[in-house]
Each structure stands twice: as C-alpha cells, then as structure tokens.
Design a protein around this motif. Structure first.
Motif, PDB file in Angstrom:
ATOM      1  N   CYS A   1       0.844  -1.210   0.000  1.00 48.22           N
ATOM      2  CA  CYS A   1       0.000   0.000   0.000  1.00 48.22           C
ATOM      3  C   CYS A   1       0.871   1.249   0.000  1.00 48.22           C
ATOM      4  O   CYS A   1       0.597   2.223  -0.716  1.00 48.22           O
ATOM      5  CB  CYS A   1      -0.885   0.047   1.246  1.00 48.22           C
ATOM      6  N   VAL A   2       1.921   1.236   0.805  1.00 48.80           N
ATOM      7  CA  VAL A   2       2.800   2.406   0.898  1.00 48.80           C
ATOM      8  C   VAL A   2       3.522   2.619  -0.427  1.00 48.80           C
ATOM      9  O   VAL A   2       3.570   3.735  -0.957  1.00 48.80           O
ATOM     10  CB  VAL A   2       3.802   2.238   2.059  1.00 48.80           C
ATOM     11  N   ALA A   3       4.064   1.531  -0.990  1.00 41.77           N
ATOM     12  CA  ALA A   3       4.773   1.634  -2.269  1.00 41.77           C
ATOM     13  C   ALA A   3       3.840   2.193  -3.337  1.00 41.77           C
ATOM     14  O   ALA A   3       4.203   3.081  -4.116  1.00 41.77           O
ATOM     15  CB  ALA A   3       5.287   0.252  -2.680  1.00 41.77           C
ATOM     16  N   ARG A   4       2.633   1.684  -3.373  1.00 36.59           N
ATOM     17  CA  ARG A   4       1.654   2.111  -4.361  1.00 36.59           C
ATOM     18  C   ARG A   4       1.337   3.596  -4.207  1.00 36.59           C
ATOM     19  O   ARG A   4       1.360   4.362  -5.176  1.00 36.59           O
ATOM     20  CB  ARG A   4       0.394   1.234  -4.219  1.00 36.59           C
ATOM     21  N   ASP A   5       1.059   4.038  -2.960  1.00 36.03           N
ATOM     22  CA  ASP A   5       0.687   5.444  -2.757  1.00 36.03           C
ATOM     23  C   ASP A   5       1.840   6.384  -3.104  1.00 36.03           C
ATOM     24  O   ASP A   5       1.625   7.450  -3.688  1.00 36.03           O
ATOM     25  CB  ASP A   5       0.213   5.679  -1.321  1.00 36.03           C
ATOM     26  N   LEU A   6       3.064   5.983  -2.774  1.00 36.17           N
ATOM     27  CA  LEU A   6       4.214   6.829  -3.132  1.00 36.17           C
ATOM     28  C   LEU A   6       4.348   6.914  -4.649  1.00 36.17           C
ATOM     29  O   LEU A   6       4.598   7.980  -5.208  1.00 36.17           O
ATOM     30  CB  LEU A   6       5.494   6.295  -2.494  1.00 36.17           C
ATOM     31  N   SER A   7       4.130   5.777  -5.317  1.00 36.74           N
ATOM     32  CA  SER A   7       4.280   5.783  -6.783  1.00 36.74           C
ATOM     33  C   SER A   7       3.180   6.605  -7.442  1.00 36.74           C
ATOM     34  O   SER A   7       3.352   7.116  -8.543  1.00 36.74           O
ATOM     35  CB  SER A   7       4.285   4.352  -7.329  1.00 36.74           C
ATOM     36  N   GLU A   8       2.047   6.755  -6.774  1.00 32.78           N
ATOM     37  CA  GLU A   8       0.947   7.546  -7.344  1.00 32.78           C
ATOM     38  C   GLU A   8       1.068   9.027  -7.005  1.00 32.78           C
ATOM     39  O   GLU A   8       0.247   9.834  -7.446  1.00 32.78           O
ATOM     40  CB  GLU A   8      -0.398   7.009  -6.839  1.00 32.78           C
ATOM     41  N   GLY A   9       2.067   9.375  -6.173  1.00 35.71           N
ATOM     42  CA  GLY A   9       2.280  10.806  -5.925  1.00 35.71           C
ATOM     43  C   GLY A   9       2.037  11.299  -4.510  1.00 35.71           C
ATOM     44  O   GLY A   9       1.967  12.507  -4.291  1.00 35.71           O
ATOM     45  N   ILE A  69       5.605  -1.834  11.561  1.00 35.74           N
ATOM     46  CA  ILE A  69       5.317  -1.345  10.208  1.00 35.74           C
ATOM     47  C   ILE A  69       5.978   0.027  10.002  1.00 35.74           C
ATOM     48  O   ILE A  69       6.553   0.300   8.938  1.00 35.74           O
ATOM     49  CB  ILE A  69       3.794  -1.243   9.968  1.00 35.74           C
ATOM     50  N   CYS A  70       5.909   0.875  11.029  1.00 31.52           N
ATOM     51  CA  CYS A  70       6.541   2.205  10.921  1.00 31.52           C
ATOM     52  C   CYS A  70       8.019   2.039  10.574  1.00 31.52           C
ATOM     53  O   CYS A  70       8.533   2.669   9.641  1.00 31.52           O
ATOM     54  CB  CYS A  70       6.444   2.970  12.244  1.00 31.52           C
ATOM     55  N   ARG A  71       8.704   1.216  11.329  1.00 32.12           N
ATOM     56  CA  ARG A  71      10.142   1.034  11.107  1.00 32.12           C
ATOM     57  C   ARG A  71      10.418   0.532   9.699  1.00 32.12           C
ATOM     58  O   ARG A  71      11.311   1.007   9.005  1.00 32.12           O
ATOM     59  CB  ARG A  71      10.692   0.068  12.181  1.00 32.12           C
ATOM     60  N   GLU A  72       9.628  -0.414   9.280  1.00 29.56           N
ATOM     61  CA  GLU A  72       9.890  -1.000   7.973  1.00 29.56           C
ATOM     62  C   GLU A  72       9.582  -0.024   6.837  1.00 29.56           C
ATOM     63  O   GLU A  72      10.302   0.033   5.836  1.00 29.56           O
ATOM     64  CB  GLU A  72       9.075  -2.291   7.808  1.00 29.56           C
ATOM     65  N   VAL A  73       8.539   0.761   7.004  1.00 26.81           N
ATOM     66  CA  VAL A  73       8.210   1.767   5.987  1.00 26.81           C
ATOM     67  C   VAL A  73       9.348   2.766   5.871  1.00 26.81           C
ATOM     68  O   VAL A  73       9.799   3.121   4.775  1.00 26.81           O
ATOM     69  CB  VAL A  73       6.877   2.471   6.335  1.00 26.81           C
ATOM     70  N   LYS A  74       9.849   3.227   7.005  1.00 29.46           N
ATOM     71  CA  LYS A  74      10.933   4.215   6.968  1.00 29.46           C
ATOM     72  C   LYS A  74      12.181   3.619   6.324  1.00 29.46           C
ATOM     73  O   LYS A  74      12.815   4.241   5.471  1.00 29.46           O
ATOM     74  CB  LYS A  74      11.236   4.706   8.383  1.00 29.46           C
ATOM     75  N   ARG A  95      12.485   1.074   4.262  1.00 30.31           N
ATOM     76  CA  ARG A  95      12.349   0.692   2.850  1.00 30.31           C
ATOM     77  C   ARG A  95      12.232   1.859   1.913  1.00 30.31           C
ATOM     78  O   ARG A  95      12.755   1.830   0.800  1.00 30.31           O
ATOM     79  CB  ARG A  95      11.073  -0.128   2.662  1.00 30.31           C
ATOM     80  N   PHE A  96      11.464   2.878   2.320  1.00 33.02           N
ATOM     81  CA  PHE A  96      11.114   3.941   1.369  1.00 33.02           C
ATOM     82  C   PHE A  96      11.794   5.261   1.676  1.00 33.02           C
ATOM     83  O   PHE A  96      11.888   6.127   0.814  1.00 33.02           O
ATOM     84  CB  PHE A  96       9.591   4.125   1.315  1.00 33.02           C
ATOM     85  N   ASP A  97      12.214   5.446   2.912  1.00 39.00           N
ATOM     86  CA  ASP A  97      12.877   6.684   3.328  1.00 39.00           C
ATOM     87  C   ASP A  97      12.104   7.927   2.908  1.00 39.00           C
ATOM     88  O   ASP A  97      12.681   8.955   2.567  1.00 39.00           O
ATOM     89  CB  ASP A  97      14.319   6.724   2.777  1.00 39.00           C
ATOM     90  N   ALA A  98      10.797   7.824   2.928  1.00 35.58           N
ATOM     91  CA  ALA A  98       9.940   8.973   2.631  1.00 35.58           C
ATOM     92  C   ALA A  98       9.493   9.590   3.959  1.00 35.58           C
ATOM     93  O   ALA A  98       9.612   8.954   5.003  1.00 35.58           O
ATOM     94  CB  ALA A  98       8.719   8.506   1.843  1.00 35.58           C
ATOM     95  N   PRO A  99       8.987  10.822   3.934  1.00 32.72           N
ATOM     96  CA  PRO A  99       8.421  11.379   5.166  1.00 32.72           C
ATOM     97  C   PRO A  99       7.324  10.453   5.699  1.00 32.72           C
ATOM     98  O   PRO A  99       6.350  10.158   4.998  1.00 32.72           O
ATOM     99  CB  PRO A  99       7.861  12.732   4.718  1.00 32.72           C
ATOM    100  N   THR A 100       7.526   9.967   6.910  1.00 29.42           N
ATOM    101  CA  THR A 100       6.690   8.904   7.464  1.00 29.42           C
ATOM    102  C   THR A 100       6.034   9.368   8.761  1.00 29.42           C
ATOM    103  O   THR A 100       6.717   9.858   9.660  1.00 29.42           O
ATOM    104  CB  THR A 100       7.557   7.661   7.740  1.00 29.42           C
ATOM    105  N   PHE A 101       4.735   9.187   8.817  1.00 26.66           N
ATOM    106  CA  PHE A 101       3.975   9.606  10.000  1.00 26.66           C
ATOM    107  C   PHE A 101       3.202   8.423  10.553  1.00 26.66           C
ATOM    108  O   PHE A 101       2.977   7.430   9.865  1.00 26.66           O
ATOM    109  CB  PHE A 101       3.016  10.747   9.628  1.00 26.66           C
ATOM    110  N   CYS A 120       9.582   7.332  12.679  1.00 28.80           N
ATOM    111  CA  CYS A 120       8.592   8.305  12.216  1.00 28.80           C
ATOM    112  C   CYS A 120       9.127   9.728  12.306  1.00 28.80           C
ATOM    113  O   CYS A 120       9.786  10.094  13.273  1.00 28.80           O
ATOM    114  CB  CYS A 120       7.315   8.208  13.050  1.00 28.80           C
ATOM    115  N   ASP A 121       8.785  10.525  11.297  1.00 29.61           N
ATOM    116  CA  ASP A 121       9.127  11.938  11.336  1.00 29.61           C
ATOM    117  C   ASP A 121       8.156  12.697  12.227  1.00 29.61           C
ATOM    118  O   ASP A 121       8.520  13.697  12.830  1.00 29.61           O
ATOM    119  CB  ASP A 121       9.076  12.513   9.916  1.00 29.61           C
ATOM    120  N   GLY A 122       6.949  12.218  12.298  1.00 32.24           N
ATOM    121  CA  GLY A 122       5.966  12.911  13.122  1.00 32.24           C
ATOM    122  C   GLY A 122       4.810  11.989  13.477  1.00 32.24           C
ATOM    123  O   GLY A 122       4.690  10.886  12.940  1.00 32.24           O
ATOM    124  N   VAL A 123       3.961  12.479  14.392  1.00 34.28           N
ATOM    125  CA  VAL A 123       2.857  11.690  14.908  1.00 34.28           C
ATOM    126  C   VAL A 123       1.616  12.569  15.022  1.00 34.28           C
ATOM    127  O   VAL A 123       1.695  13.693  15.518  1.00 34.28           O
ATOM    128  CB  VAL A 123       3.174  11.147  16.329  1.00 34.28           C
TER     129      VAL A 123
END
Ligand code: PBG
Length: 331
Positions: free
Chosen positions: A242-250, A265-270, A272-278, A315-318
């Motif tokens: 889901c995260v990969a898909r949403d990032l690829s869609e913009g 999941i938070c740790r893994e998202v950060k 894997r993708f190194d995107a701003p993660t909340f 996470c960058d923020g909460v």
C-alpha cells in the motif's frame, strides 16, 4: 546496520553512560519536539454537541470559535500542523454524501477559520466520506457494496473543495484503490500544485478507532465493518505494498495507522522507502493511556514515552490527541 561489538565486562559497563543526566543527554539517540506533532481536532456544526467526548476524556468537539482558539494555541506551542475532523449534523448525512464537497460544510468552514486566524499554521484534512455518509462508511455504498471508482470520483470533489478552502495537506483516509493518482491529477489540473498529500497508506481495519467514531457521531450508524477496504491487521507485506503504491501515485508523505500496535510497520516503511513517514496514535490508544492516567494507574510520563517510541521507530511525526499537552511539557 551491524551491531557494534563490545568487549566483555568489565571493560564494557553500559551503565557508565547512564550515570548522570548530562551523560545520558549526550548519548540520547532520538528526540521529540513540537515540530514532530500534528494535532487532530474535532469541529461540530451541531448546537449542543460541543464539549468533552465521553470516550476521549480531555478531548472536545469544538465550535468554529474553538477551532480558532486551538489554532492560536498550536502556533503558541510551535505545533506546525492541525488536522480537522468534522462532526456534521446527522440529519444532513445522506447516502450520496453530497455535503462532503460542499464548500460550506463544517470541515471547509473550519479550514478557512484556521487560515484566517493563523495563516502560517499548516492545515491538514481528512478525505473520506464517513462524516457526511448516512451509513458511516468511508465510501459510497450501493446494495451493501462499497464502490471503489465511484467513491474516488466523490473524493476528488471533496479534495478540491478542501484545497479551495485553503488546506495545505490533504489526508486521504478512505483506502480506496487509485485515489492518490486521481487526487494528484485533479489537484494539478485545478492549479493546486502545491497542496500536499499525506496518504493514510497503511491503514488497518482496527478496533482502536472506536472513540473516534463516537467523536464524529458515526458509532451505531456504521453498517457492517471496514474490512473490505482497510488492511487486515495480520498483514505486513500488504501494508508495505500500500505504501509503495501510494508513493508511486504521488503521495508526498505516508502514514501508518494505528500507531503503537504497528510500530514494526513504521520502522519498515521508513527503512524501505525513506519517505516522510507519519503515524497516527489513534483515539483508542489515547483513550487507553488517558484513562489509565486519570485513574492514577500510569503517570503522565507515558505520553512522552509513547510519542518517543514513534520517533525511535523512524517516524518523522505523529498525529496525537496528546499534542497540546505534550507540547506544553516540552516548552
Ligand atoms: C475515517 C477516519 C477514522 C479515523 C481517522 N479517519 C476512522 C475510521 O476509519 O473508521 C480514526 C482516527 C482515530 O481513531 O483517532 N475516515
């Protein structure tokens, strides 16, 4: 990352660096500042509905004036963003959800109220039909089915109205497929190229949303559950897709929700993708902690500790209902 090899005791005494506050401060790995907080607030258009939410002690439904005061408080406390959740008149909720894109709905009026009062404060919104839906679902329901593509069309209209009202960050929380691409495209076409999207990307079908549904008046109205669109709490790989898909869609930023039960999941998202993660420390998490604090079973320190855990998990923020209380402690 490799675990550093440490020589055996007594050469290694890990307590040496815990001995004094100064030493501990020197080796503190993550911190929490008000800049890491997004404050979710509820705003009502219903006379008499303002005031404390029973299942969320200390959290109130606000009037438009209350939202203005909350915006001023956020700015004073250096909280960079406020997120608006509307509590609409039950009598005006319909199956077609047309009030979701009415420029004069309570959510859009609240966006304008904040931007008029504190223009520099970032305003985040929620994009999903539930506050205006007669049946409490995030999407359009026909014959018991939550329609995907028709819902996305409605969400686009809702998003454009929010952008028009002055929202800085749109938060699609609906979990329909294809919504991020549709929203991004429509925003660009309408000239809202700088309106950001913080996608509720990994949103699980959770029992921790109960108090929120009380707050927005959706409890008891929801027909069935949200399992055909929100992610199964057992599914890590699906959440990452889901995260990969949403990032690829913009999506500009992504969110994991709920928070504390999903720190893995938070740790893994950060990572894997190194995107701003909340993460969203949701209503049920707040209710558990605040309830125990009020009973004297937990000290207020759990607020900071729980929020710090998100920072440690990457996470960058909460988003947290504790935001103003914690920002006051940090000030
Ligand atoms: C609905 C929405 C929900 C929350 C944020 N947006 C509830 C749900 O999905 O049923 C939950 C927030 C919380 O529990 O604090 N679009």
């Amino acid at each position: 990352m490799a675990t550093p090899i440490t020589p055996a005791f007594p050469a290694t005494r890990l307590r040496r660096l815990r001995r004094t506050a100064s030493l501990r401060a020197m080796v503190t790995e993550v911190n929490l500042t008000p800049a890491n907080l997004i404050w979710p607030v509820f705003v009502t258009e219903v006379e008499g509905a303002e005031g404390e939410i029973a299942s969320m002690p200390g959290v109130e439904r606000l009037t438009l004036d209350g939202v203005r005061r909350a915006a001023e408080r956020a700015a004073r406390l250096n909280i960079p963003a406020i997120c608006i959740f509307p509590h609409s008149d039950q009598a005006l909720r319909t199956e077609a959800c047309e009030r979701a894109w009415d420029p004069e709905n309570i959510g859009n009026r609240a966006i304008r109220a904040v931007k008029e009062t504190v223009p520099e404060l970032a305003v985040m919104t929620d994009i999903a039909l539930d506050p205006y839906n007669a049946n409490g679902h995030d999407g359009l329901v026909v014959d018991g089915e939550i329609l995907n593509d028709e819902t996305v069309e409605a969400l686009v209209k809702m998003a454009l109205a929010q952008a028009e009202a002055g929202a800085d960050i749109l938060g699609p929380s609906d979990m329909m497929d294809g919504r991020i691409a549709a929203l991004r495209g429509a925003l660009e076409d309408a000239g809202h190229k700088d309106v950001a999207i913080l996608s509720y990307a990994a949103k699980f079908a959770s029992a921790f949303y109960g108090p929120f549904r009380d707050a927005v008046g959706a409890s008891g109205r929801l027909v069935g559950d949200k399992k055909t669109y929100q992610v199964n709490p057992a599914n890590r790989a699906e959440a990452l897709r889901c995260v990969a898909r949403d990032l690829s869609e913009g999506a500009d930023m992504v969110m994991v929700k709920p928070g504390m039960p999903y720190l893995d999941i938070c740790r893994e998202v950060k990572d894997r993708f190194d995107a701003p993660t909340f993460a969203y420390q949701v209503s049920g998490e707040y209710a558990m902690l605040e309830g125990a604090i009020r009973n004297g079973w937990l000290s207020r320190d759990v607020m900071l500790e729980s929020l710090l855990s998100f920072r440690r998990a990457g996470c960058d923020g909460v988003l947290s209902y504790f935001a103003p209380a914690v920002a006051e402690i940090l000030a």
